[in-house]
Design an enzyme around this catalytic site. Structure first.
Site, PDB file in Angstrom:
ATOM      1  N   ASN A   9      39.239  48.318  46.532  1.00 56.92           N
ATOM      2  CA  ASN A   9      37.796  48.217  46.157  1.00 56.92           C
ATOM      3  C   ASN A   9      37.149  47.732  47.328  1.00 56.92           C
ATOM      4  O   ASN A   9      37.120  46.369  47.584  1.00 56.92           O
ATOM      5  CB  ASN A   9      37.778  47.115  44.845  1.00 56.92           C
ATOM      6  N   LYS A  11      33.849  47.492  47.290  1.00 54.07           N
ATOM      7  CA  LYS A  11      32.729  46.717  46.961  1.00 54.07           C
ATOM      8  C   LYS A  11      31.350  47.264  47.695  1.00 54.07           C
ATOM      9  O   LYS A  11      31.351  48.468  47.959  1.00 54.07           O
ATOM     10  CB  LYS A  11      32.693  45.393  47.051  1.00 54.07           C
ATOM     11  N   HIS A  95      34.077  45.339  36.333  1.00 50.27           N
ATOM     12  CA  HIS A  95      34.439  44.479  37.273  1.00 50.27           C
ATOM     13  C   HIS A  95      33.733  43.056  37.037  1.00 50.27           C
ATOM     14  O   HIS A  95      32.596  43.235  36.674  1.00 50.27           O
ATOM     15  CB  HIS A  95      34.307  44.902  38.810  1.00 50.27           C
ATOM     16  N   GLU A  97      32.158  41.174  38.881  1.00 51.56           N
ATOM     17  CA  GLU A  97      31.012  41.026  39.800  1.00 51.56           C
ATOM     18  C   GLU A  97      29.843  41.879  38.877  1.00 51.56           C
ATOM     19  O   GLU A  97      28.606  41.527  38.658  1.00 51.56           O
ATOM     20  CB  GLU A  97      31.068  41.532  40.985  1.00 51.56           C
ATOM     21  N   GLU A 167      41.888  40.268  36.571  1.00 53.55           N
ATOM     22  CA  GLU A 167      41.449  39.684  37.911  1.00 53.55           C
ATOM     23  C   GLU A 167      40.667  38.298  37.430  1.00 53.55           C
ATOM     24  O   GLU A 167      39.762  38.314  37.069  1.00 53.55           O
ATOM     25  CB  GLU A 167      40.269  40.445  38.518  1.00 53.55           C
ATOM     26  N   GLY A 173      37.952  36.692  45.984  1.00 52.46           N
ATOM     27  CA  GLY A 173      37.066  36.298  47.227  1.00 52.46           C
ATOM     28  C   GLY A 173      37.275  35.151  47.395  1.00 52.46           C
ATOM     29  O   GLY A 173      36.434  34.478  48.506  1.00 52.46           O
ATOM     30  N   SER A 213      41.990  38.016  45.711  1.00 49.89           N
ATOM     31  CA  SER A 213      42.781  37.348  46.900  1.00 49.89           C
ATOM     32  C   SER A 213      44.094  37.847  47.219  1.00 49.89           C
ATOM     33  O   SER A 213      45.030  37.195  47.643  1.00 49.89           O
ATOM     34  CB  SER A 213      42.927  35.861  46.932  1.00 49.89           C
TER      35      SER A 213
HETATM   36  P1  13P Z   1      39.468  40.002  46.717  1.00 43.73           P
HETATM   37  O1  13P Z   1      40.828  40.769  47.147  1.00 43.73           O
HETATM   38  O2  13P Z   1      38.542  39.936  47.902  1.00 43.73           O
HETATM   39  O3  13P Z   1      39.447  38.509  46.238  1.00 43.73           O
HETATM   40  O4  13P Z   1      38.731  40.879  45.750  1.00 43.73           O
HETATM   41  C1  13P Z   1      39.340  41.128  44.561  1.00 43.73           C
HETATM   42  C2  13P Z   1      38.559  42.291  43.716  1.00 43.73           C
HETATM   43  O5  13P Z   1      37.530  41.674  43.109  1.00 43.73           O
HETATM   44  C3  13P Z   1      39.067  43.537  43.600  1.00 43.73           C
HETATM   45  O6  13P Z   1      38.375  44.133  42.768  1.00 43.73           O
END
Ligand code: 13P
Length: 252
Positions: A9, A11, A95, A97, A167, A173, A213
């Site tokens: 992803n 982002k 997601h 976010e 997740e 992150g 992560s």
């Molecule tokens: P990270 O791997 O940067 O923690 O992000 C995970 C994520 O949100 C994947 O959609």
């Protein structure tokens, strides 16, 4: 036996140019890999170019979001048929976010999931608890609601081809990933609920990814759990070398 899937992803990272060069590199690096499915979710502007760059390789392209209507006066939105036409085969839905920053709910996740299925896109539906919910011992109840409401009205047949991504919000992150035991517990619970609500066969075919992560050095332990079928990777997917290391580490 479910085939592992590793999805990157991006982002809001990488221009069209950077995405195309990344896909070219990944194609080369991953050309001998057939035991793991690979998906890359670039920014919306790069979806078409990424799909062209992926060509007939095994790399599938995903959108990071979708609207539930086919078309209409929805400034800034993109529909499932539009994503499909641009070359996407998958789409990330709900997601964390999007839930926390853009007000998405289980209801919008549900509408988007049905729109994706209708357009022939594979939904990657994200679920997961916040730290406050985990601390309050609400993790499994939150997951139950997200599955029940987010997938309401989906058939067992539809679930079979779908992907879920667990997740935990506190692991995204932050560099703080769930321990294999924490991930395993959540994944086993999700599988159990899918069996209860959609039936044995669909629950055994639906792939459930872990996200938060994920790095080359922790994928091995995570994928070791029987109910973890791969990963949704943020930061570590941005470099083709580390993404490839995670893909290689995901072989069951
Ligand atoms: P990270 O791997 O940067 O923690 O992000 C995970 C994520 O949100 C994947 O959609």
């Amino acid at each position: 036996m479910r085939k592992p899937l590793i999805a990157g992803n991006f982002k809001m990272f990488k221009t069209v140019h950077e995405t195309v060069s990344y896909i070219g590199e990944l194609r080369q690096l991953a050309r001998d890999i057939s035991a793991v499915d690979i998906v890359v979710a670039p920014t919306m502007t790069a979806v078409h170019a990424a799909a062209e760059a992926a060509g007939d390789s095994a790399i599938g392209i995903a959108g990071q979001n979708v609207h539930w209507e086919r078309e209409g006066a929805f400034t800034g939105e993109v529909s499932a048929p539009m994503l499909r036409e641009a070359g996407a085969r998958f789409v990330i839905i709900g997601h964390s976010e999007r839930r926390t920053l853009f007000g998405e709910t289980n209801d919008s996740v549900n509408k988007k999931t049905h729109a994706a299925l209708t357009a022939g896109l594979v939904p990657i539906v994200c679920i997961g608890e916040t730290l406050a919910q985990r601390d309050a011992n609400e993790t499994l109840a939150v997951l139950d609601r997200q599955i029940k409401e987010g997938l309401d009205g989906c058939t067992g047949e539809q679930l079979s081809g779908m992907v879920l991504a667990y997740e935990p919000v506190w692991a995204i992150g932050t560099g703080r990933n769930a321990t294999p035991a924490q991930a395993g517990e959540a994944h086993a619970h999700i599988r159990q609920r899918l069996k209860q609500w959609f039936g044995l066969d669909p629950s055994e075919q639906c792939r459930v990814l872990y996200g938060g992560s994920v790095k080359p050095d922790n994928i091995g332990k995570l994928i070791g759990h029987q109910d973890v079928d791969g990963a949704l990777v943020g930061g570590a997917s941005l470099d083709p070398g580390s993404f490839l290391a995670i893909i290689r580490g995901a072989t069951k």
